[in-house]
Design a protein around this motif. Structure first.
Motif, PDB file in Angstrom:
ATOM      1  N   ASP B  16     -43.359  59.244   9.542  1.00  0.00           N
ATOM      2  CA  ASP B  16     -42.988  57.898   9.105  1.00  0.00           C
ATOM      3  C   ASP B  16     -44.091  57.252   8.271  1.00  0.00           C
ATOM      4  OD1 ASP B  16     -40.586  58.131  10.333  1.00  0.00           O
ATOM      5  OD2 ASP B  16     -41.222  57.130  12.196  1.00  0.00           O
ATOM      6  N   ASP B  17     -45.350  57.567   8.634  1.00  0.00           N
ATOM      7  CA  ASP B  17     -46.453  56.937   7.899  1.00  0.00           C
ATOM      8  C   ASP B  17     -46.954  57.829   6.752  1.00  0.00           C
ATOM      9  OD1 ASP B  17     -47.551  58.958   9.370  1.00  0.00           O
ATOM     10  OD2 ASP B  17     -49.130  57.749  10.297  1.00  0.00           O
ATOM     11  N   LYS B  21     -50.627  57.944   4.772  1.00  0.00           N
ATOM     12  CA  LYS B  21     -51.568  59.009   5.115  1.00  0.00           C
ATOM     13  C   LYS B  21     -51.752  60.060   4.023  1.00  0.00           C
ATOM     14  CE  LYS B  21     -52.209  59.620  10.030  1.00  0.00           C
ATOM     15  NZ  LYS B  21     -51.475  60.139  11.220  1.00  0.00           N
ATOM     16  N   TYR B  22     -50.726  60.271   3.205  1.00  0.00           N
ATOM     17  CA  TYR B  22     -50.787  61.369   2.239  1.00  0.00           C
ATOM     18  C   TYR B  22     -50.605  60.850   0.820  1.00  0.00           C
ATOM     19  CZ  TYR B  22     -50.307  64.070   6.493  1.00  0.00           C
ATOM     20  OH  TYR B  22     -50.504  64.587   7.736  1.00  0.00           O
ATOM     21  N   GLU B  23     -51.311  61.487  -0.101  1.00  0.00           N
ATOM     22  CA  GLU B  23     -51.286  61.000  -1.482  1.00  0.00           C
ATOM     23  C   GLU B  23     -50.059  61.458  -2.246  1.00  0.00           C
ATOM     24  OE1 GLU B  23     -54.834  61.165  -3.646  1.00  0.00           O
ATOM     25  OE2 GLU B  23     -55.790  59.928  -2.094  1.00  0.00           O
ATOM     26  N   THR B  24     -49.453  62.544  -1.805  1.00  0.00           N
ATOM     27  CA  THR B  24     -48.381  63.120  -2.605  1.00  0.00           C
ATOM     28  C   THR B  24     -47.546  64.109  -1.790  1.00  0.00           C
ATOM     29  OG1 THR B  24     -47.927  64.507  -4.546  1.00  0.00           O
ATOM     30  CG2 THR B  24     -50.023  64.873  -3.438  1.00  0.00           C
ATOM     31  N   ALA B  25     -46.314  64.316  -2.231  1.00  0.00           N
ATOM     32  CA  ALA B  25     -45.461  65.338  -1.616  1.00  0.00           C
ATOM     33  C   ALA B  25     -45.513  66.635  -2.431  1.00  0.00           C
ATOM     34  CB  ALA B  25     -44.025  64.831  -1.525  1.00  0.00           C
ATOM     35  N   TRP B  26     -46.456  66.698  -3.356  1.00  0.00           N
ATOM     36  CA  TRP B  26     -46.538  67.835  -4.282  1.00  0.00           C
ATOM     37  C   TRP B  26     -47.901  68.513  -4.209  1.00  0.00           C
ATOM     38  CZ3 TRP B  26     -42.394  68.839  -7.675  1.00  0.00           C
ATOM     39  CH2 TRP B  26     -41.378  67.869  -7.678  1.00  0.00           C
ATOM     40  N   THR B  27     -47.927  69.758  -4.489  1.00  0.00           N
ATOM     41  CA  THR B  27     -49.135  70.555  -4.731  1.00  0.00           C
ATOM     42  C   THR B  27     -50.138  70.523  -3.583  1.00  0.00           C
ATOM     43  OG1 THR B  27     -48.891  70.079  -7.077  1.00  0.00           O
ATOM     44  CG2 THR B  27     -50.967  71.077  -6.401  1.00  0.00           C
ATOM     45  N   LYS B 277     -41.127  58.809  -0.490  1.00  0.00           N
ATOM     46  CA  LYS B 277     -41.918  59.914   0.060  1.00  0.00           C
ATOM     47  C   LYS B 277     -41.901  61.133  -0.861  1.00  0.00           C
ATOM     48  CE  LYS B 277     -41.807  58.876   5.033  1.00  0.00           C
ATOM     49  NZ  LYS B 277     -41.181  57.557   5.095  1.00  0.00           N
ATOM     50  N   LEU B 278     -40.705  61.578  -1.238  1.00  0.00           N
ATOM     51  CA  LEU B 278     -40.632  62.866  -1.950  1.00  0.00           C
ATOM     52  C   LEU B 278     -41.068  62.765  -3.413  1.00  0.00           C
ATOM     53  CD1 LEU B 278     -37.369  64.368  -0.407  1.00  0.00           C
ATOM     54  CD2 LEU B 278     -39.745  64.846   0.202  1.00  0.00           C
ATOM     55  N   LEU B 279     -40.907  61.596  -4.021  1.00  0.00           N
ATOM     56  CA  LEU B 279     -41.375  61.470  -5.409  1.00  0.00           C
ATOM     57  C   LEU B 279     -42.824  61.019  -5.482  1.00  0.00           C
ATOM     58  CD1 LEU B 279     -38.356  59.803  -7.309  1.00  0.00           C
ATOM     59  CD2 LEU B 279     -39.105  62.180  -7.439  1.00  0.00           C
ATOM     60  N   LYS B 280     -43.443  60.785  -4.323  1.00  0.00           N
ATOM     61  CA  LYS B 280     -44.794  60.211  -4.326  1.00  0.00           C
ATOM     62  C   LYS B 280     -45.817  61.171  -4.959  1.00  0.00           C
ATOM     63  CE  LYS B 280     -47.934  57.582  -1.402  1.00  0.00           C
ATOM     64  NZ  LYS B 280     -49.262  58.018  -1.645  1.00  0.00           N
ATOM     65  N   GLY B 281     -46.615  60.594  -5.868  1.00  0.00           N
ATOM     66  CA  GLY B 281     -47.738  61.341  -6.434  1.00  0.00           C
ATOM     67  C   GLY B 281     -47.328  62.474  -7.365  1.00  0.00           C
ATOM     68  N   LEU B 282     -46.144  62.353  -7.956  1.00  0.00           N
ATOM     69  CA  LEU B 282     -45.690  63.382  -8.895  1.00  0.00           C
ATOM     70  C   LEU B 282     -46.533  63.309 -10.175  1.00  0.00           C
ATOM     71  CD1 LEU B 282     -43.598  65.425  -9.977  1.00  0.00           C
ATOM     72  CD2 LEU B 282     -42.058  63.521 -10.387  1.00  0.00           C
ATOM     73  N   VAL B 283     -47.321  64.352 -10.447  1.00  0.00           N
ATOM     74  CA  VAL B 283     -48.119  64.404 -11.681  1.00  0.00           C
ATOM     75  C   VAL B 283     -47.211  64.964 -12.765  1.00  0.00           C
ATOM     76  CG1 VAL B 283     -50.167  65.349 -12.820  1.00  0.00           C
ATOM     77  CG2 VAL B 283     -50.197  64.909 -10.354  1.00  0.00           C
ATOM     78  N   VAL B 284     -46.677  64.079 -13.585  1.00  0.00           N
ATOM     79  CA  VAL B 284     -45.648  64.537 -14.522  1.00  0.00           C
ATOM     80  C   VAL B 284     -46.247  65.386 -15.641  1.00  0.00           C
ATOM     81  CG1 VAL B 284     -43.699  63.821 -15.920  1.00  0.00           C
ATOM     82  CG2 VAL B 284     -44.375  62.436 -13.978  1.00  0.00           C
TER      83      VAL B 284
END
Lengths: 261, 391
Positions: B16-17, B21-27, B277-284
């Protein structure tokens, strides 16, 4: 108080290279960093009070073209073999900051006769086991300045990099990052073959390092001091990767002392 | 006019948090957050949803490739496509796409796509993509070669499908003494090629020039989509032909429930799990991935990107998702399809944490109450759900 300087273009093969020259005295070649400090800035001016400073933009940076011929830092070094011949520079001191330091080392390996003395400032090019390098290719400018500067709120930040994507320098900055990524994405900011060539760099080398460099930590400077035949390391307290910006006077004084000694 | 069911296969269990707590859902999202026991049921459930799309009357299904990401944990769409090739009988299987620069050598794509095409009896749509920005970090692949590798790979794959082998290929990035893939494709001369784009002028011109199909996939404001499809049609005109609507596709999240109110009540939190959450921190755009000018252009359009949308009103206003009763979704989609001038709709019927029962209800309502209307209104062929191409 700005020393007179002039920007022109040098034709080299089929590429056009941006070159700024200013100051008086013996020649000094300055090889810029990934940040692409190709505009005449405070520390170039200080250097130009003692030297004729040659400040070229590497291919792919600023208005220099020719990135399509560059695939590695060694290609950049070969480019400088050509440019120095064109400018009739040989046996001159070379000052390289970060990416520029890496190119300087590659150049000194390829053509020792071109480099009389080498100043390496927080230099890239070497990876040392157990000394992790930070991620340079991030988009968030605030995070980037916190990574590069000891004091991310220092007035010198603005000299060195755009502060937002609305900054008019952003296109130039994107170009600089592309050119850096070309040679430094993988292997990340280093050439795994370079350590075995370091013994060939016999000229005197001065290593200048910011104690708080998070991008290329001090351990790299210590490794270079050990591996280069004729090198000494000088550490600057309370400064990060952007040593020439954060400590312009000290950087120039140390460089000058080493070159004229 | 064709209707596809697109699946990202997201990982739907994040703390939930997560945002704090996390910068991104990627990489860099730690894979200690992954749960393979849950993953087992999740993959099987997601495959069931795509198979169900055939039952409800869709023209095709779409899957795609991502790496080191909770956004879509389907690193090999070809594995999924090969399962679907066996478990479906009629639908097109659109892999959108294989990220060509990451296949070494890219003739692997020629081989694997040909396998899927042969197994499915000619139902493959071969999507070929440059690869998302984050993937260049996930593979430590130099993004400044993204375009040149992509073009070389694509040309090589088409050659491998259409020219008798073995032949030599000495390109900039690959040196291959023997190009001779077995099998060759079922569809002749080769499966349809779809190319997804985020609005880079370079991609649009490239697709138009070669007469492939351009899929507008990222979740932008309708006005940005419109601009890109118009740019594509202009580029086709410049190449001396009029774009066929089926050369364009529009990816959009869709949710249908009994009433507008119920649709939003059921959907909102799952959509915002996806956004927040899932789009967070997407480096396009890593450096050099596309021209500095395109990066600057799309960078400013990022204000119109779903990842920056804050509430339901903005979703409705920008057309980021089609949500509501069958009647609402019918009208909205008809208007959008006509306005954008697209010939393919790629609907996302599962998003974020949307559970299996709601996903199924959504697809059923869409298939029974929206699809027939849109087909009729837009003059599309009626699909005979019992027809099968394979034995």
């Amino acid at each position: 108080m700005t020393v007179p300087h002039e920007t022109s273009f040098v034709k080299l093969g089929n590429k056009s290279i941006q070159l700024t020259v200013g100051g008086e005295g013996p020649p000094l070649l300055y090889l810029h960093s990934a940040g692409g400090e190709t505009e005449w800035t405070r520390f170039h001016d200080l250097l130009a009070q003692s030297f004729t400073v040659y400040l070229p933009a590497h291919p792919g940076f600023d208005n220099s073209d020719g990135l399509n011929e560059i695939h590695s830092a060694a290609d950049y070094a070969w480019h400088y073999v050509d440019l120095m011949r064109e400018l009739k520079l040989e046996n001159v001191p070379v000052v390289g900051f970060s990416l520029g330091g890496w190119i300087g080392m590659e150049l000194a390996v390829l053509r020792p006769g071109l480099v009389s003395k080498l100043v390496l400032v927080n230099s890239a090019g070497i990876r040392v086991e157990g000394v992790p390098m930070a991620e340079l290719f991030i988009d968030e400018l605030d995070k980037l300045r916190a990574l590069l500067f000891f004091d991310p709120n220092s007035p010198y930040v603005e000299e060195a990099m755009p502060l937002s994507f609305e900054d008019s320098r952003i296109l130039l900055w994107l170009k600089a990052r592309e050119a850096t990524a070309r040679v430094g994405w993988n292997p990340y900011l280093h050439n795994p073959n370079l350590p075995k060539h370091l013994f060939r760099i016999e000229c005197p080398v001065k290593l200048l390092w910011g104690r708080n460099d998070q991008l290329l930590p001090l351990g790299i400077g210590e490794f270079l001091e050990k591996e280069l035949p004729n090198a000494s390391l000088q550490i600057f307290e309370e400064t990060g990767h952007m040593l020439p910006f954060e400590r312009a006077e000290d950087f120039v004084a140390a460089t000058k002392a080493f070159i004229v000694e | 006019m064709k209707f596809f069911a697109f699946h990202l296969m997201p990982f739907d269990k994040l703390p939930d948090d997560f945002e704090e707590k996390y910068e991104t859902a990627w990489t860099w999202v730690p894979n200690s957050l992954y749960d393979p026991i849950h993953g087992h049921s999740l993959y099987n459930r997601y495959l069931d949803e795509l198979i169900y799309a055939e039952e409800v009357g869709f023209d095709g299904v779409c899957i795609n490739e991502h790496h080191q990401s909770a956004y879509g944990h389907m690193p090999s769409p070809n594995l999924m496509a090969s399962i679907l090739a066996r478990q479906t009988k009629r639908v097109k299987i659109a892999v959108i796409g294989n990220a060509l620069p990451f296949y070494d050598p890219p003739t692997r794509v020629a081989e694997e796509f040909a396998m899927i095409d042969v197994i499915s009896g000619g139902r493959l749509i071969a999507g070929m993509v440059v690869g998302g920005g984050p993937e260049y970090n996930s593979f430590s692949m130099n993004p400044t070669y993204a375009r040149s590798k992509y073009q070389e790979a694509l040309d090589l794959i088409v050659r491998a499908w259409t020219e008798p082998g073995p032949f030599e290929h000495y390109g900039e990035h690959w040196k291959l003494k023997y190009v001779n893939p077995w099998p060759t494709p079922y569809q002749q001369p080769h499966p349809p090629i779809w190319i997804p784009g985020a609005g880079s002028k370079e991609t649009i011109d490239f697709v138009a020039e070669r007469r492939y199909s351009y899929m507008g996939i990222p979740y932008f404001h309708k006005s940005f989509f419109k601009k890109n499809f118009d740019m594509f049609r202009d580029a086709c005109d410049k190449n001396g032909y009029t774009a066929d609507p089926e050369q364009t596709g529009w990816l959009v999240p869709i949710y249908v429930a009994e009433t507008d109110e119920q649709a939003w009540a059921e959907y909102e939190k799952h959509l915002f799990f996806f956004i927040n959450k899932l789009l967070k921190g997407l480096v396009v755009f890593p450096p050099g991935y596309t021209s500095a000018k395109s990066i600057a252009r799309i960078g400013s359009a990022l204000k119109q990107f779903l990842g920056n949308v804050k509430n339901r009103e903005q979703v409705e206003e920008g057309g980021y998702a089609m949500v509501g009763s069958p009647e609402t979704v019918r009208q909205k989609m008809k208007d959008y399809i006509q306005d954008l001038g697209v010939g393919n709709v790629l609907g996302l019927f599962q998003i974020g944490t949307l559970p299996a029962d709601l996903t199924k209800k959504n697809m059923t309502l869409f298939g029974e109450q929206v699809l027939p209307y849109l087909r009729k209104e837009l003059g599309a062929d009626v699909v005979d759900a019992s027809a099968a191409t394979s034995t």
